[in-house]
Design an enzyme around this catalytic site. Structure first.
Site, mmCIF file in Angstrom:
data_model
loop_
_atom_site.group_PDB
_atom_site.id
_atom_site.type_symbol
_atom_site.label_atom_id
_atom_site.label_comp_id
_atom_site.label_asym_id
_atom_site.label_seq_id
_atom_site.Cartn_x
_atom_site.Cartn_y
_atom_site.Cartn_z
ATOM 1 N N GLU A 203 5.060 9.343 44.972
ATOM 2 C CA GLU A 203 6.450 9.066 44.997
ATOM 3 C C GLU A 203 6.577 7.458 45.277
ATOM 4 O OE1 GLU A 203 9.294 10.670 46.082
ATOM 5 O OE2 GLU A 203 9.895 8.450 46.519
ATOM 6 N N HIS A 444 14.168 38.766 71.708
ATOM 7 C CA HIS A 444 12.589 38.516 72.020
ATOM 8 C C HIS A 444 11.715 39.546 71.316
ATOM 9 C CE1 HIS A 444 8.980 36.927 73.725
ATOM 10 N NE2 HIS A 444 8.761 38.261 74.214
HETATM 11 P P1 NAD Z 1 15.076 14.639 44.374
HETATM 12 O O1 NAD Z 1 16.096 13.622 44.561
HETATM 13 O O2 NAD Z 1 14.922 15.662 45.464
HETATM 14 O O3 NAD Z 1 13.627 13.876 44.446
HETATM 15 C C1 NAD Z 1 13.241 12.831 43.467
HETATM 16 C C2 NAD Z 1 12.168 11.896 44.269
HETATM 17 O O4 NAD Z 1 11.604 11.163 43.231
HETATM 18 C C3 NAD Z 1 12.701 11.051 45.336
HETATM 19 O O5 NAD Z 1 11.993 11.237 46.407
HETATM 20 C C4 NAD Z 1 12.638 9.773 44.527
HETATM 21 O O6 NAD Z 1 12.255 8.677 45.584
HETATM 22 C C5 NAD Z 1 11.381 9.938 43.858
HETATM 23 N N1 NAD Z 1 11.453 9.047 42.562
HETATM 24 C C6 NAD Z 1 12.565 8.519 41.934
HETATM 25 N N2 NAD Z 1 12.054 7.877 40.666
HETATM 26 C C7 NAD Z 1 10.790 7.840 40.822
HETATM 27 C C8 NAD Z 1 9.508 7.305 39.959
HETATM 28 N N3 NAD Z 1 9.993 6.341 38.834
HETATM 29 N N4 NAD Z 1 8.250 7.425 40.409
HETATM 30 C C9 NAD Z 1 7.991 8.360 41.553
HETATM 31 N N5 NAD Z 1 9.119 8.572 42.275
HETATM 32 C C10 NAD Z 1 10.268 8.643 41.793
HETATM 33 O O7 NAD Z 1 15.015 15.200 42.883
HETATM 34 P P2 NAD Z 1 14.307 16.484 42.280
HETATM 35 O O8 NAD Z 1 13.291 16.753 43.228
HETATM 36 O O9 NAD Z 1 14.329 16.051 40.853
HETATM 37 O O10 NAD Z 1 15.473 17.582 42.265
HETATM 38 C C11 NAD Z 1 16.690 17.122 41.765
HETATM 39 C C12 NAD Z 1 17.924 18.127 42.795
HETATM 40 O O11 NAD Z 1 17.739 19.450 42.631
HETATM 41 C C13 NAD Z 1 17.669 17.737 44.304
HETATM 42 O O12 NAD Z 1 18.255 16.600 44.804
HETATM 43 C C14 NAD Z 1 18.319 18.930 44.682
HETATM 44 O O13 NAD Z 1 19.538 18.652 44.864
HETATM 45 C C15 NAD Z 1 18.300 19.930 43.728
HETATM 46 N N6 NAD Z 1 17.097 20.756 44.192
HETATM 47 C C16 NAD Z 1 17.442 21.635 45.526
HETATM 48 C C17 NAD Z 1 16.306 22.623 45.859
HETATM 49 C C18 NAD Z 1 16.617 23.281 47.137
HETATM 50 O O14 NAD Z 1 17.774 23.358 47.617
HETATM 51 N N7 NAD Z 1 15.546 23.844 47.712
HETATM 52 C C19 NAD Z 1 15.478 22.823 45.037
HETATM 53 C C20 NAD Z 1 15.156 22.062 43.848
HETATM 54 C C21 NAD Z 1 16.210 21.162 43.309
#
Ligand code: NAD
Ligand code: FAD
Length: 465
Positions: A203, A444
């Site tokens: 991350e 409960h």
């Molecule tokens: P995300 O935005 O949730 O997370 C991306 C992460 O990657 C962040 O923590 C960011 O800091 C990190 N990051 C960015 N560039 C990086 C790099 N070069 N090296 C290392 N880390 C890096 O994105 P996601 O997990 O790809 O998901 C995309 C979107 O899909 C989510 O934002 C969400 O909106 C949606 N999603 C939702 C759910 C859910 O609701 N349960 C599940 C899956 C996806």
């Protein structure tokens, strides 16, 4: 004469819901979809298949690791990955087919093909079979989003995969590097970790799930570490080379130290980008923002009259329920009604175990906004139902306004977090206070009592701690 009152482009949760609501209100409506099945990312390659795999893998881990504490001897537990995947595919087929049924029932014209604008009142739909021009009074663009790709990490969906590849691996990899500690990385990382893969998450920031409450995020990371997932915070992946049996990656720490490591699979989950390309939007004057999302006003109107945008292709959180809500609100606005969208109260859930659920403001946001607040917390360890189900990990945290007691935010980490947050979302929508939840009789033994106790604890009067 135009062909339709409304043409919706994209049949994901934003688009198909908008089309159904339009039909309910008596509009002549068509929905254009370029893929062979309806339901968009969510039903085909997102929410639904990922939750199916999360459920199967949780069962596998639960039986493998926890059967004995219940006095159950489960010997020779084996994984049939092909069957597990078949179950997921069956659920996806059932749900996507269900949208086709709803379209027929509501007399929505389903048009197959890829749409682009000719002018503000006409689109061209191209499919393998034909090309046709269609006109409408109104268009709703609901084309969704796709995975962000990093050029130095070329996706082949076999060894360097996006969530789509990670949802369909043919065997359990020995090792997986997850790039990005957000929703997808942690959900899909959990699936494969539970099935036996050694998962490492890289991350870029110094914490995981950056949009969520900081205290919850650090407890979340500890819980996942206990399950065997390794984290490299403040690290970035610079590039990758695909070999026959592994991917060689170069990982850089914030101190610029370089690590060379090999993994069987690399999952890229660094976010998603709006699908605003290929629609000819520049030509007809639809403006985009700096993230290439379609700019809209409070009524979902783009810079061109009669063209609206909703869901992932528009700004805001990329969540299916946000897209659905916008679909309904957008059609109702076109129909002359008022919008009910409240962007301050959109719940977000990571469906891992423990789950993490969040709504409203985080502590960090309240501090930044200089809003004075009180905190009420309650651990599942002190909840009777959680003890009986061995789900004592985590806690409920409610943030309420110091003066008015109205709930400003709530954050839950725990087995049922995603279900439990709904009560707080409802209370917030009705302008409720922590005291309101504290005075409601909760059954409960249920884990919902932890929500009540956290609400009571906003004023330091939880009973069971
Ligand atoms: P995300 O935005 O949730 O997370 C991306 C992460 O990657 C962040 O923590 C960011 O800091 C990190 N990051 C960015 N560039 C990086 C790099 N070069 N090296 C290392 N880390 C890096 O994105 P996601 O997990 O790809 O998901 C995309 C979107 O899909 C989510 O934002 C969400 O909106 C949606 N999603 C939702 C759910 C859910 O609701 N349960 C599940 C899956 C996806
Ligand atoms: P989409 O669902 O992306 O649908 C857009 C549709 O438009 C697609 O079918 C596409 O083929 C079509 N299209 C695109 N361009 C054209 C064109 N030119 N012509 C015709 N058709 C076109 N969200 C949650 O709330 N909960 C979750 O648990 C969750 N889990 C997820 C897990 C994964 C692995 C992923 C990737 C996403 C997840 N999401 C989740 C996010 C959720 O899937 C999206 O927020 C949601 O699908 C957005 O809906 P939408 O209608 O805006 O777009």
């Amino acid at each position: 004469m135009v062909d339709f009152d409304v043409i919706v482009v994209g049949a994901g949760p934003g688009g198909y819901v908008a089309a159904i609501r339009a039909a309910q209100l008596g509009m002549k409506v068509a929905c254009v979809e370029k893929e062979s099945t309806l339901g968009g990312t969510c039903l085909n390659i997102g929410c639904i298949p990922s939750k199916a795999l999360l459920n199967s893998s949780e069962k596998f881990m639960d039986i493998s690791k926890h059967a004995e504490e219940h006095g159950i001897k489960a010997t020779k537990i084996e994984l049939d990955l092909a069957k597990l995947m078949q179950r997921k595919d069956k659920i996806v087929k059932q749900l996507t087919g269900g949208i086709g049924f709803l379209f027929k029932k509501n007399k929505i014209e389903h048009i197959s093909g890829s749409a682009s604008f000719i002018d503000s009142k006409t689109i061209l739909v191209k499919s393998a079979k034909e090309e046709k021009k269609l006109s409408a009074k109104n268009f709703i663009i609901a084309t969704g989003s796709s995975s962000i790709e990093i050029p130095s990490m070329p996706i082949d969906e076999k060894q360097i995969v996006t969530s789509t590849g990670a949802l369909s691996l043919q065997s359990v990899p020995k090792s997986m590097l997850v790039v990005g500690g957000g929703y997808i990385g942690l959900e899909m990382g959990s699936v494969w970790s539970r099935l036996g893969t050694k998962v490492t998450v890289v991350e870029a920031l110094d914490r995981i799930v950056p949009t969520m409450d900081g205290e919850i995020a650090s407890n979340f990371m500890k819980a996942l570490q206990k399950q065997g997932i390794e984290f490299k915070l403040s690290h970035k992946v610079n590039n990758a080379k695909i070999n026959k049996d592994n991917v060689e990656v170069s990982i850089e720490s914030s101190e610029k130290k370089e690590l060379k490591e090999k993994y069987e699979i690399v999952l890229m989950s660094v976010g998603r980008k709006p699908n605003s390309e290929g629609l000819n939007l520049e030509k007809i004057g639809v403006n985009l923002d700096e993230k290439k999302a379609i700019k809209i006003n409070q009524e979902f109107k783009t810079s061109v009259d009669g063209i609206y945008a909703i869901g992932d292709v528009a700004p805001g959180p990329m969540l299916a329920h946000k897209a659905e809500e916008e679909g309904v609100a957008c059609i109702e606005l076109i129909h002359g009604q008022k919008t009910h969208m409240n962007y301050d109260i959109i719940p977000a859930i990571v469906y891992t175990n423990p789950e993490v659920a969040s709504v409203g403001k985080t502590e960090e946001q309240l501090k930044e906004l200089k809003i004075e607040y009180k905190i009420g917390k309650f651990p599942f360890m002190a909840n009777g139902r959680a003890l009986t189900t061995s789900t004592t990990e985590g806690f409920v945290k409610i943030l309420a306004d110091k003066k008015t007691d109205s709930i400003l935010g709530a954050h839950i980490i725990g087995h049922d977090a995603g279900q439990l947050i709904a009560e707080i979302v409802t209370t917030m929508e009705f302008g409720g206070s922590a005291e309101d939840i504290a005075r409601i009789c909760h059954a409960h033994p249920t884990t919902s009592e932890a929500v009540k106790e956290a609400a009571m604890n906003v004023d330091g009067r939880a009973i069971h701690i």
